[in-house]
Scaffold this active site. Structure first.
Site, mmCIF file in Angstrom:
data_model
loop_
_atom_site.group_PDB
_atom_site.id
_atom_site.type_symbol
_atom_site.label_atom_id
_atom_site.label_comp_id
_atom_site.label_asym_id
_atom_site.label_seq_id
_atom_site.Cartn_x
_atom_site.Cartn_y
_atom_site.Cartn_z
ATOM 1 C CD GLU A 70 -0.078 1.813 -13.220
ATOM 2 O OE1 GLU A 70 -0.848 1.553 -14.072
ATOM 3 O OE2 GLU A 70 0.981 2.708 -13.331
ATOM 4 C CD GLU B 259 6.205 1.959 -5.548
ATOM 5 O OE1 GLU B 259 5.523 1.800 -4.500
ATOM 6 O OE2 GLU B 259 6.133 2.095 -6.885
ATOM 7 N NE ARG C 197 1.313 2.978 -1.843
ATOM 8 C CZ ARG C 197 1.645 2.851 -2.707
ATOM 9 N NH1 ARG C 197 3.057 1.756 -2.868
ATOM 10 N NH2 ARG C 197 2.660 3.943 -2.300
ATOM 11 N N GLY D 270 -8.046 0.496 4.057
ATOM 12 C CA GLY D 270 -7.909 1.881 3.969
ATOM 13 C C GLY D 270 -6.393 1.498 3.121
ATOM 14 N NE ARG E 14 6.952 0.610 -3.064
ATOM 15 C CZ ARG E 14 6.014 0.506 -1.852
ATOM 16 N NH1 ARG E 14 5.693 -0.671 -0.605
ATOM 17 N NH2 ARG E 14 5.749 1.156 -1.040
ATOM 18 C CD GLN F 211 4.864 1.650 -13.555
ATOM 19 O OE1 GLN F 211 5.807 1.641 -12.878
ATOM 20 N NE2 GLN F 211 3.740 2.050 -11.980
ATOM 21 C CG LEU G 124 -2.740 0.393 6.180
ATOM 22 C CD1 LEU G 124 -2.129 -0.485 6.414
ATOM 23 C CD2 LEU G 124 -3.837 1.951 6.709
ATOM 24 C CD GLN G 125 5.075 2.823 1.055
ATOM 25 O OE1 GLN G 125 4.152 1.680 0.848
ATOM 26 N NE2 GLN G 125 5.715 3.636 1.166
ATOM 27 C CB SER H 202 -5.063 -5.316 2.311
ATOM 28 O OG SER H 202 -4.902 -4.830 3.127
#
Length: 296
Positions: free
Chosen positions: A100, A133, A102, A77, A137, A56, A79-80, A72
């Site tokens: 991580e 990723e 999430r 929950g 983002r 990471q 979602l992804q 959220s």
């Protein structure tokens, strides 16, 4: 995984980033990678089965943003799904490759399970996917991004051109980001803490004394353009003359007098046989004490 084993088709899927991570890659690519059918679709796993992966690149998680994500997750929950890979030699243990934040939010929201996609992958692929990723983002600081690229180069013998192709960034972007690692550690700490932007840091690369310039930038709140001018001004100034080396005998004499009097003493020799001795006092009480000592 050797360079020979990494086909052009596989590299293309990596460069596509998040689409490749979560099942939107070509089925032929996934099948060629040897991923079992049961691992291709999202499934739920207990949060305690997951742990942060060693590859990471992100070290800093904004607590305010994390708290907003927690709210959220409580409402809707996760979602992804979180991308994970099995931990070698351990049952029901998985390293997080992407997601991580999430996972952290899910724990704060008191969820017992989270959706995951399990993808067996090499160390090199794990680091690549994590960088892709986070970069897409815009979750990485400039320092974390530079350190991620450096790990790809150092640990997997890639060139800057290889990294550019793998993560989908230009060769010049990779090179300019890596150059930030040439700054002093104190300046890199300011960059990581958000006191300096990547633009500030790039401008400071041209300063004779980046650390002093960085402190001035932070203290005065200079923008990037002003920082670039500060760097130019620093390059145009002549170097400071070296400090003269003081005579060791004079230094020893100063220390001896300071011990005897209890006051700071400075001796400046103007010639071989003459000079000036200064005795420093902090207030009138010290001055009176000094006068008594001198009068005997």
């Amino acid at each position: 995984m050797s360079a020979a084993e990494t086909t052009p088709r596989r590299r293309a899927s990596l460069g596509r980033g998040l689409d490749a991570l979560f099942g939107e890659a070509d089925e032929a690519d996934i099948a060629a990678a040897g991923t079992p059918e049961s691992h291709r679709a999202p499934r739920s796993l207990p949060v305690e089965f997951l742990s942060p992966g060693p590859f990471q690149p992100r070290r800093k998680f904004d607590e305010a943003e994390l708290d907003r994500l927690v709210e959220s997750v409580k409402a809707q929950g996760v979602l992804q799904p979180i991308l994970v890979r099995p931990v070698e030699g351990k049952t029901d243990r998985y390293h997080i490759i992407a997601g991580e934040r999430r996972w952290r939010a899910a724990q704060k929201a008191k969820l017992h399970e989270v959706p995951v996609v399990i993808r067996p992958m090499s160390d090199r692929e794990a680091l690549q996917f994590a960088i892709i990723e986070n970069v897409q983002r815009q979750d990485l600081t400039a320092l974390e991004e530079a350190e991620g690229y450096q790990r790809l180069i150092a640990e997997f013998a890639l060139t800057q051109e290889d990294v550019s192709r793998e993560v989908g960034k230009s060769r010049s972007h990779i090179a300019n980001t890596l150059r930030l690692l040439d700054l002093p550690d104190t300046v890199l700490a300011m960059l990581q803490d958000g006191l300096l932007s990547a633009g500030h840091a790039r401008a400071l690369l041209g300063c004779p004394d980046p650390e002093a310039a960085a402190r001035k930038v932070v203290a005065k709140g200079l923008n990037v353009r002003q920082t670039e001018q500060l760097a130019r001004d620093g390059r145009d100034q002549p170097p400071a003359p070296p400090r003269p080396v003081r005579d060791a005998n004079l230094v020893a004499l100063e220390e001896d007098i300071q011990r005897r009097l209890g006051f700071k003493v400075a001796i400046d020799a103007t010639t071989k046989t003459s000079g000036v001795m200064r005795i420093h006092y902090a207030d009138l009480d010290q001055f009176s004490d000094l006068m008594r000592r001198l009068r005997g």
